[in-house]
Motif scaffolding. Structure first.
Motif, PDB file in Angstrom:
ATOM      1  N   GLU A 345       6.166  10.504   8.366  1.00 35.13           N
ATOM      2  CA  GLU A 345       4.837  10.163   7.890  1.00 35.13           C
ATOM      3  C   GLU A 345       4.976   9.031   6.870  1.00 35.13           C
ATOM      4  O   GLU A 345       6.064   8.833   6.282  1.00 35.13           O
ATOM      5  CB  GLU A 345       4.145  11.372   7.264  1.00 35.13           C
ATOM      6  N   PRO A 346       3.926   8.261   6.648  1.00 35.69           N
ATOM      7  CA  PRO A 346       4.039   7.118   5.716  1.00 35.69           C
ATOM      8  C   PRO A 346       4.402   7.568   4.304  1.00 35.69           C
ATOM      9  O   PRO A 346       3.950   8.620   3.833  1.00 35.69           O
ATOM     10  CB  PRO A 346       2.649   6.484   5.764  1.00 35.69           C
ATOM     11  N   TRP A 347       5.267   6.751   3.660  1.00 35.72           N
ATOM     12  CA  TRP A 347       5.571   6.948   2.230  1.00 35.72           C
ATOM     13  C   TRP A 347       4.662   6.031   1.449  1.00 35.72           C
ATOM     14  O   TRP A 347       4.631   4.819   1.667  1.00 35.72           O
ATOM     15  CB  TRP A 347       7.039   6.619   1.953  1.00 35.72           C
ATOM     16  N   GLN A 348       3.867   6.632   0.557  1.00 34.83           N
ATOM     17  CA  GLN A 348       2.910   5.857  -0.210  1.00 34.83           C
ATOM     18  C   GLN A 348       3.436   5.639  -1.619  1.00 34.83           C
ATOM     19  O   GLN A 348       4.251   6.419  -2.143  1.00 34.83           O
ATOM     20  CB  GLN A 348       1.550   6.602  -0.271  1.00 34.83           C
ATOM     21  N   ILE A 349       2.971   4.553  -2.213  1.00 36.57           N
ATOM     22  CA  ILE A 349       3.336   4.284  -3.612  1.00 36.57           C
ATOM     23  C   ILE A 349       2.816   5.431  -4.465  1.00 36.57           C
ATOM     24  O   ILE A 349       1.648   5.807  -4.398  1.00 36.57           O
ATOM     25  CB  ILE A 349       2.750   2.937  -4.080  1.00 36.57           C
ATOM     26  N   ASP A 351       4.565   8.372  -4.329  1.00 30.15           N
ATOM     27  CA  ASP A 351       5.405   9.469  -3.842  1.00 30.15           C
ATOM     28  C   ASP A 351       6.799   9.328  -4.444  1.00 30.15           C
ATOM     29  O   ASP A 351       7.230   8.217  -4.826  1.00 30.15           O
ATOM     30  CB  ASP A 351       5.491   9.445  -2.317  1.00 30.15           C
ATOM     31  N   THR A 361      12.975   3.542   7.906  1.00 25.82           N
ATOM     32  CA  THR A 361      12.163   2.455   7.368  1.00 25.82           C
ATOM     33  C   THR A 361      12.692   1.109   7.832  1.00 25.82           C
ATOM     34  O   THR A 361      11.925   0.224   8.283  1.00 25.82           O
ATOM     35  CB  THR A 361      12.163   2.514   5.829  1.00 25.82           C
ATOM     36  N   PRO A 370       6.741  -1.586   0.534  1.00 24.20           N
ATOM     37  CA  PRO A 370       6.330  -0.279   0.013  1.00 24.20           C
ATOM     38  C   PRO A 370       4.868   0.028   0.347  1.00 24.20           C
ATOM     39  O   PRO A 370       3.980  -0.808   0.152  1.00 24.20           O
ATOM     40  CB  PRO A 370       6.540  -0.414  -1.496  1.00 24.20           C
ATOM     41  N   GLY A 371       4.678   1.231   0.892  1.00 22.97           N
ATOM     42  CA  GLY A 371       3.336   1.677   1.238  1.00 22.97           C
ATOM     43  C   GLY A 371       2.840   1.187   2.566  1.00 22.97           C
ATOM     44  O   GLY A 371       1.768   1.590   3.028  1.00 22.97           O
ATOM     45  N   VAL A 372       3.615   0.276   3.211  1.00 25.41           N
ATOM     46  CA  VAL A 372       3.203  -0.272   4.504  1.00 25.41           C
ATOM     47  C   VAL A 372       4.193   0.125   5.591  1.00 25.41           C
ATOM     48  O   VAL A 372       3.827   0.724   6.602  1.00 25.41           O
ATOM     49  CB  VAL A 372       3.059  -1.799   4.438  1.00 25.41           C
ATOM     50  N   THR A 374       7.299   1.700   4.769  1.00 24.13           N
ATOM     51  CA  THR A 374       8.154   2.800   4.298  1.00 24.13           C
ATOM     52  C   THR A 374       7.665   4.128   4.868  1.00 24.13           C
ATOM     53  O   THR A 374       6.457   4.381   4.947  1.00 24.13           O
ATOM     54  CB  THR A 374       8.156   2.854   2.764  1.00 24.13           C
ATOM     55  N   GLN A 376       8.718   8.592   5.301  1.00 27.42           N
ATOM     56  CA  GLN A 376       9.456   9.747   4.798  1.00 27.42           C
ATOM     57  C   GLN A 376       9.397  10.869   5.835  1.00 27.42           C
ATOM     58  O   GLN A 376       8.501  10.902   6.679  1.00 27.42           O
ATOM     59  CB  GLN A 376       8.884  10.226   3.461  1.00 27.42           C
TER      60      GLN A 376
END
Length: 594
Positions: A345-349, A351, A361, A370-372, A374, A376
């Protein structure tokens, strides 16, 4: 002529439905061209009938022609529809109605179906005559004119009273419908009957016993009154084929109804209290009581239910047992303690930085944004396999000697307790063997350990009523070989169970047979016995001391669990507790918080 007549009556069906409501819906009436054809539909005696099983109306068109009722299609069809819409409307209400009327006709219960038919006809016809504007009175005039002999003095008292009630309801001259031969006493009762129909128009079930009480002395004095009403008996066997349910409990109204209309202030107006004498006391005494199996069977027969005595008993005890059974087992869905990878799933700024899966990634984009780009890993718990516990089979022995009641005549709490426990065991997935025993060679057994509730109940509802001799050979044969599953042995009896420890026909000691059974069963043994509390402390001077000595020995040496049941009624609570202890699903232990 018959084909034309049938077409006319078919065309009248929608208008007959609208006599009750334009929203009334029933399947089209079954119009039989001949009496023979009507007989195939189950119609005999009357020229019309209802079937509550499939909400049908059946009419014998040949009988209609013979009675000269060709022009009364709407009236007759609307009357039959009224039985489906107003009274009795359902099989359950037919059972309730017959129960109340039977209780108000002591020694004359056989007339209850006829009285119920006459009673419901009054409500239906009065409504159709006055509110729908149909010619119900004309039908009775035609029926009266077609009767033989024509001498009014030859009419039964029931017929005269019934016709006079209609004449009062519709304000007709005396004799307009055939009540000319009624004396002053009959006229008074007819007035009370008419008042009853008007007063209880919205609570017709509550007036049933009062109407039966009004008719009671006329039924005693009249002969062959059922022949007079035979052609109008349209609810005979109306509930045939229906499933009886909920008929065991005595409603409070059954006892309240057993008063004469003259004692009901709502009808006579003689009492300002608004209650008939004894009304409150009777209601409180009757509420919650259960009717006996014999009465239950007679009500079913009166409603048209064609069952054997055995089948009636099976249904009775099954329904009595149902409220006490364990709940159906539910299989929990536990989760594994180990987390399982489910995907990305997306890693958001914002996290945690250490949760970034850098490999995935970079695979998605060589330049991480980052956030686009990345991502996890996401984890979840997987359902774990749960081993279903092996159910314990039940080997049930029920005493049916002379000291026990006949379960088909009166309530046998031994049978009821056995039904509660056996049906609960079947729900839990166990197999059950039931042995009913009395004297020597008086034994009924299911075909081994079965999963069929009907087979179990048929054995439980049997009866011997003989001497007392426990079937040691049956116990010995059951445990000669190893059982495929652990089996609990349960005895329901009194101190006559001690005959289990005597010698069998081969000279074997009953003690040895019982010990072998407990060892092979490997799930323990229980005795629910009709014994006084504190039986273990009774001294040698008591006449039952020898039996108590044997029971103490069985408890101490073989670890039989013995429950003293002071009154047979207490067996129900024992059965509930036993079923929950041995067959109710066990809740998994709660985990302690770390």
């Amino acid at each position: 002529m018959t084909a034309t007549l049938i077409a006319q009556w078919q065309a009248a069906w929608p208008q007959a439905l609208e006599a009750w409501s334009r929203f009334t819906r029933l399947r089209d009436a079954r119009l039989c061209a001949s009496t023979v054809e009507a007989a195939r539909e189950g119609l005999s005696g009357s020229f019309a009938m209802i079937r509550l099983l499939d909400q049908s109306v059946v009419v014998d068109m040949q009988g209609v022609q013979e009675l000269g009722l060709n022009d009364y299609a709407v009236e007759i069809l609307a009357h039959e529809i009224g039985h489906h819409v107003l009274a009795p409307a359902s099989a359950t209400d037919q059972f309730r109605l017959l129960a109340r009327i039977r209780r108000a006709l002591p020694t004359l219960e056989k007339h209850a179906p006829m009285v119920a038919n006459l009673y419901t006809d009054l409500y239906i016809n009065d409504r159709l005559q006055r509110q729908a504007g149909l010619r119900m009175a004309d039908i009775y005039r035609i029926l009266e004119q077609g009767r033989a002999p024509a001498d009014p003095a030859s009419r039964s008292k029931v017929w005269l009273l019934y016709m006079r009630i209609y004449e009062n309801l519709w304000q007709l001259a005396k004799g307009a419908l055939g009540g000319a031969g009624a004396d002053d006493a009959t006229d008074t009762d007819a007035w009370l009957g008419a008042r009853l129909i008007r007063v209880y128009a919205k609570d017709w079930m509550d007036g049933a016993g009062r109407f039966a009480t009004l008719l009671l002395p006329y039924l005693v004095d009249s002969q062959n009154q059922e022949d007079e009403f035979r052609r109008m008996f349209d609810t005979k066997d109306a509930a045939e084929g229906c499933e009886p349910s909920g008929g065991q409990q005595i409603e409070a109204g059954e006892m309240e109804d057993a008063v004469h209309p003259v004692q009901d202030s709502r009808i006579s107006g003689l009492d300002e209290t608004g209650k008939p004498p004894g009304d409150k006391a009777t209601a409180s005494n009757s509420a919650g009581q259960m009717r006996e199996p014999y009465e239950y069977g007679e009500i079913l027969k009166a409603a048209g239910i064609k069952l054997s005595e055995e089948d009636i008993a099976v249904r009775y005890y099954r329904e009595r047992a149902l409220p006490h059974l364990i709940s159906f087992p539910r299989t929990p869905a536990p989760q594994s303690d180990e987390l399982q990878l489910e995907g990305l799933e997306p890693w958001q700024i914002g996290d945690p930085l250490d949760q970034i899966d850098w490999l995935q990634t970079v695979i998605q984009s060589p330049r991480p944004i980052p956030g686009v780009t990345t991502v996890q890993r996401s984890y979840g718990r997987e359902a774990a396999s749960l081993r279903k516990p092996e159910p314990i089979d039940l080997d049930l022995y029920v005493d049916s000697s002379g000291s026990m009641p006949n379960p088909r005549q009166q309530t046998s709490y031994l049978t009821l307790a056995g039904a509660i426990i056996a049906l609960s065991a079947l729900r839990a997935g166990s197999s059950v063997q039931v042995t009913l025993w009395s004297g020597k060679d008086e034994v009924i057994v299911t075909k081994g350990f079965v999963r069929d509730d009907v087979s179990v109940l048929k054995v439980l509802t049997g009866f011997f009523g003989g001497s007392t001799c426990f079937p040691i050979p049956q116990l010995r044969q059951t445990y000669e070989k190893q059982r495929p599953r652990r089996t609990h042995i349960l005895h329901i009896s009194d101190d006559g169970i001690t005959t289990m420890f005597e010698q069998d026909e081969r000279g074997n000691s009953g003690w040895d047979v019982a010990a072998r059974a407990l060892a092979v069963g490997d799930a323990g043994g229980t005795m629910a016995l009709n014994l006084p509390s504190g039986w273990e402390q009774f001294g040698d001077d008591d006449w039952r001391s020898s039996a108590y000595k044997v029971l103490r020995q069985a408890k101490e040496q073989q670890q039989w669990e013995i429950h003293a049941i002071a009154q047979f009624e207490d067996l129900v609570e024992f059965a509930r507790a036993f079923s929950r202890r041995h067959y109710a699903p066990k809740s998994p232990p709660k985990k302690k918080n770390a």
